[in-house]
Design a protein around this motif. Sequence first.
Motif, PDB file in Angstrom:
ATOM      1  N   ILE A  82       0.837  -1.208   0.000  1.00 35.15           N
ATOM      2  CA  ILE A  82       0.000   0.000   0.000  1.00 35.15           C
ATOM      3  C   ILE A  82       0.869   1.255   0.000  1.00 35.15           C
ATOM      4  N   LYS A  83       1.974   1.215   0.749  1.00 35.27           N
ATOM      5  CA  LYS A  83       2.853   2.389   0.842  1.00 35.27           C
ATOM      6  C   LYS A  83       3.541   2.706  -0.490  1.00 35.27           C
ATOM      7  N   VAL A  84       3.605   1.730  -1.398  1.00 26.33           N
ATOM      8  CA  VAL A  84       4.185   1.990  -2.723  1.00 26.33           C
ATOM      9  C   VAL A  84       3.343   3.022  -3.472  1.00 26.33           C
ATOM     10  N   PHE A  85       2.015   2.878  -3.395  1.00 22.96           N
ATOM     11  CA  PHE A  85       1.171   3.818  -4.147  1.00 22.96           C
ATOM     12  C   PHE A  85       0.496   4.870  -3.273  1.00 22.96           C
ATOM     13  N   LYS A  86       0.487   4.677  -1.966  1.00 20.89           N
ATOM     14  CA  LYS A  86      -0.046   5.716  -1.059  1.00 20.89           C
ATOM     15  C   LYS A  86       0.932   5.919   0.107  1.00 20.89           C
ATOM     16  N   PRO A  87       2.098   6.504  -0.193  1.00 18.41           N
ATOM     17  CA  PRO A  87       3.130   6.626   0.843  1.00 18.41           C
ATOM     18  C   PRO A  87       2.728   7.492   2.031  1.00 18.41           C
ATOM     19  N   ASP A  88       1.778   8.413   1.820  1.00 17.99           N
ATOM     20  CA  ASP A  88       1.404   9.329   2.901  1.00 17.99           C
ATOM     21  C   ASP A  88       0.192   8.871   3.706  1.00 17.99           C
ATOM     22  N   LEU A  89      -0.367   7.721   3.342  1.00 17.57           N
ATOM     23  CA  LEU A  89      -1.535   7.218   4.076  1.00 17.57           C
ATOM     24  C   LEU A  89      -1.073   6.591   5.395  1.00 17.57           C
TER      25      LEU A  89
END
Length: 134
Positions: free
Chosen positions: A82-89
Amino acid sequence: MNTHESFNVRDYNWSGKKILVVEDDLPSFIYLKALLGMTGVETFHVQTGAEAISYCQENDVDLILMDIQLPGISGYEATKEIKVFKPDLPVIAQTAFAIIGEKEKSIEAGCDDYITKPINKVKLIQMLETFLGK
Ligand code: MN
């Protein structure tokens, strides 16, 4: 004054915010939904890491509460994806035991914080406040 006694979850207003709860244990999810619901936050639920990844590809949420022990891929692996495409989530890991090294593994996977089960409601809400405000 005892800060624990003065704590009231209803002092928090997270109306309009969305939290994805990744949890394979239904009673645990029901507990979290009831607790978080008192703040007005909207909770969404998936039961596996794979579902969490596809949910986040298709939907926007403000924060993820990620169980680590899941069927299939672990919460750590799901968080990395998930952090690959939403690093700030923001992702908060929930682990069943205070195993030595679990905190380090959470941070290494990209989790923003880490809480042990059984979840202490005051600790959880105050941790969420650092990401969602009050
Ligand atoms: Mn689990």
